[in-house]
Motif scaffolding. Sequence first.
Motif, short mmCIF file in Angstrom:
data_model
loop_
_atom_site.label_atom_id
_atom_site.label_comp_id
_atom_site.label_asym_id
_atom_site.label_seq_id
_atom_site.Cartn_x
_atom_site.Cartn_y
_atom_site.Cartn_z
N MET B 1 -7.06 -2.76 -0.21
CA MET B 1 -6.32 -3.76 -1.05
C MET B 1 -5.03 -2.94 -1.61
N LEU B 2 -5.13 -1.78 -2.45
CA LEU B 2 -4.04 -1.05 -2.80
C LEU B 2 -3.78 0.29 -2.13
N LYS B 3 -2.62 0.29 -1.78
CA LYS B 3 -2.15 1.79 -1.17
C LYS B 3 -0.95 2.12 -1.89
N ILE B 4 -1.25 3.40 -2.26
CA ILE B 4 -0.36 4.17 -2.92
C ILE B 4 0.34 5.31 -2.05
N ARG B 5 1.60 5.57 -1.84
CA ARG B 5 2.08 6.56 -1.11
C ARG B 5 3.28 7.33 -1.78
N GLY B 6 3.33 8.62 -1.98
CA GLY B 6 3.96 9.35 -2.44
C GLY B 6 4.51 9.11 -3.86
N CYS B 46 1.37 3.03 -13.51
CA CYS B 46 2.45 2.86 -12.47
C CYS B 46 2.10 1.78 -11.61
N VAL B 47 0.62 1.54 -11.35
CA VAL B 47 0.14 0.55 -10.76
C VAL B 47 0.77 -0.85 -10.88
N ASN B 48 0.69 -1.30 -12.31
CA ASN B 48 1.33 -2.59 -12.77
C ASN B 48 2.63 -2.39 -13.38
N ARG B 49 3.19 -1.10 -13.19
CA ARG B 49 4.69 -0.85 -13.70
C ARG B 49 4.57 -1.06 -15.18
N LEU B 50 3.67 -0.65 -15.75
CA LEU B 50 4.09 -0.36 -17.02
C LEU B 50 4.71 1.00 -17.36
N THR B 51 4.26 1.61 -16.37
CA THR B 51 5.16 3.00 -16.21
C THR B 51 6.02 2.71 -14.89
N GLU B 52 7.57 2.90 -15.07
CA GLU B 52 8.22 2.64 -13.94
C GLU B 52 8.13 4.27 -13.00
N PRO B 53 7.62 4.21 -12.01
CA PRO B 53 7.59 5.36 -11.10
C PRO B 53 9.05 5.78 -10.52
N ASP B 54 9.35 6.86 -10.52
CA ASP B 54 10.67 7.53 -10.24
C ASP B 54 10.86 7.19 -8.54
N ALA B 55 9.55 7.49 -7.81
CA ALA B 55 9.68 7.23 -6.46
C ALA B 55 8.04 6.95 -5.81
#
Lengths: 715, 242
Positions: B1-6, B46-55
């Motif tokens: 369902m959820l995939k996080i990469r790098g 970062c998953v719901n973008r409460l914190t914006e990831p850099d990359a």
Amino acid sequence: MFRFFRDGLYRDYIILILVTIIAGAAVSSGVAWAVDVYFGDTIQEMIGDNGEFDLILHIREASEEAAVRELERIAQQQYPGAVISKTISLAGQVNYLFGFPKEAKTAETFSRLPSIFNAVPGLNSYTVIVEPSVLVRGVHPSISDTLQQRFNQIGGVSFAFRDGKNMLIVLEGAEHSKRVMNEVKQILKDYQVLEIRFPMGFDVDVQSTGDAVIQLLRKEYPGAKLANVSSTEYGEELDALMKTLVEMRHFLLSYASKVTIKLAPGSTVVMGEQIVVQGLSQQVPASGEEAASDHVVIEILEVNGDQAQGMIVSGSAAADGGVLTQPGYEYLSESKIGKPVGEVRIENERYRLNYAIEESLRLLRELDGLSVEAALAVERADKVLTTFQEALMQLEVLQVQMQQLNKGLAEKGAQSTSEQLIISLFINGLLKSIAKSGSETAEEFDLDQLENLDIASMRSSLESIAEQIGSIQEIDVQAIIDQVSDIRDSLPDLDDEEIGKSVRLVDNYIAGQVIPGERIQILVEKGPVDTEAVEPLIRSRLQNQYLNVYSIAAGTVNPDTRTEVFRILKEVRATIAGILSIVLVGVFLILDHATIFSTLKWFRANQKQPRHGLAKLMNPVALFSAAVGAAVLAATYWLSRAAVPYVSMATVAVIGMGLGAAVGIFSEKFSPVRADEIMAGLALGLNNAQIMHEIVIPDGRPGLLQLMNRAKQKF
Amino acid sequence: MLKIRGLRKQYGKHIAVDGVDLDVRRGETVVIMGPSGCGKSTMIRCVNRLTEPDAGEILVDGKSILSLDDQSLREFRRTVGFVFQQFNLIARLNVLDNVMFHLVLAGVPREQAEARARKALAKVGLESSEHKHPANLSGGEQQRVGIARALASNPQLMLWDEPTASLDPILIGEVLDVMEELVRTTNTTSIIVTHEVGFALKVADRIILMDKGKVVEEGSPRAIFADPQSEVGKKYQRLIAS
């Protein structure tokens, strides 16, 4: 940063800005209007309806009762129909409004104001508020008469009069005000007062220097009419001083010892020269020697042939006899005594005056006793006359008896007895002696002559004398004595030297009429003179690089007091509106906009993109808040018709910018945001507008924003 | 369902999350553990973008989260329940409003929203406290309200950011009980950041250990704590043993 305003928030914020502006302008102009109305009503109460009153009389509170009595007397006796009304009292001073009846509103009345009200006790001053009128302030005294005449000729002008340095032009109706003001301005443009101002402490002879300037200006402006009005600038006060000084000089000269010099044959003196006499000194003056310090020095005032008049300028010659006659000598430089000039007679006028007063006092004291004595003498003479009249009646009886006796003797043909003869001789002798006392020429006298004496007339004369003596006795001689004694005691205690020096000082001041000053005023007609052009010329002519030349109007036109007061009120209203605008915008920025600014800052801190370089240094929220502050304040200020003196619209915008920037920088302190609640809102999928309406604004300070938010707030 | 990469997130010079890869299956309960400051919270924010990831990349059901526009992101967030460490309740609203207000704002009719809110409150055992304000609740109760609020939107994914970290030890139990019950009874995919080892052992399908912004070990609870490969895992093993 402006992403924050998406989702319709920009619309809300624009509405907030507009509401802020409208509310700020409405409140500030509303308060200012209320103040304006309040003061307007107060002034209406203070100075009455238009044209109702002509003067405000400023009276010391302590004298109010007496002053009101006098004002009422003036209103009843001098100006029936005049109205009086008390107005506000300030700092120990009560103010009364006085309105002349319509028929008394004339130039004559207004030019006599000081004399009309001079008997009002405690009157400090008065202010003329006659309406409708046009006020010309600061009219130069040199042209006040000319201007008054010209103003009187303007259509719609009832009359013009001077009130100190101002001139009031009373109008026939308020509708003439604007036109008359314009015409007055045109008239004033015909005149210009050129003022040449010297550096501080640089006194000049204004007369001669002024004339020099006029000569210079005549070359440059041949058509202009120029007059040196420097002295008139000092006004009537100087005239009064000059007159007083002249009178004082006359008094001092008549009070000083009178010095008459009978010039020796071949001797001459001229006015201003000095001679020396021995005076009361022990040292007799001798030619070639130095004058002693107690010798008397005389200055020649006048020369007529071989006689001269002088005045003692040094030393004293007050002698008990009042007159001193001594030889006079030339008084040379370095106090050297020159050759004899003639005989000097010094009559001490102060001694004479004192002597005359003392004698008068003696006479007055004697007069009191004399009148008593005279009254007694008249009374005795009256008694003598009565006795004489009775004796005369008895003599008449005796004469009849004698005639009967003689007749009896003749009828009997008998010779008189020796006793009868003696009686006859005695009576005849007595009658003759009485007759002689009445008429020295009478050789023969009989009783008929004695009867012809006018006893009634003599009695009448005696009664008249008695009456006059009575009148004399009624005179308050003691009062005269006291007064004359006072005059004697109050005579100046001055010696001749002091009088002489004083006269010289007065002469110095009056004779040349030199008025030292730091400025010269030239009245210019048919000018105008360009000050910038003539300044270097005048500097060069007077060899003074530091003087300045200014052009001064002959007078400045103002509307009447009421209009002026209302104009000032308008300024006050505009100032209040301006200050309130600034304060209100500050309050709105803190209460409402700080919430937006602090939320903006929070969002900016949580933005995706990292900032570098200039963007890192700049604080866009502070810039944005400064722009909002400038726009809101400028618009509020303009809408509320505010006008703070010396504050331009640009300055207002700068103030707004500063306010906005300050609120922006310190917004978290004014309106802190609950970051955890905003974070929850974001996590729950709320948009920015929803976060503002449901979370930030309800948590913020109460204000316009919360008020407006209520319609949109669901929870 | 959820995939996080790098996935990568840096605060200044500090690298909070350093190239994390993660896959979560639908209905799976993943517990992330690790020492404080290792990047666990940053990663789930970062998953719901409460914190914006850099990359990096985050895919939910194959859809990139980082490329969502604002509107889509908000819609995505409505499908994700987030439980905060500090509860993050709206202080001025009562319990019921706190649980339902986002539903109403999302367009759910008020009656439906109320019903869903009450149901959620019942799940956390607070049906009798709906008119109370957060200030009048204990920390545990407040966190249960936070959980109810997250549940009320029927999320497909639950993110738990150290939900017991701010609670007194005596209150932790009541929250963990509720969480355990929820995980067992619902089929919601959950990513739980916690330090509670016992709780992790009970509820986790898979445990991920992080250290210094990286995933250092992952596996089933039994495998991780029975034979840890990483230093962090060994520390946890020692903790369980003690």
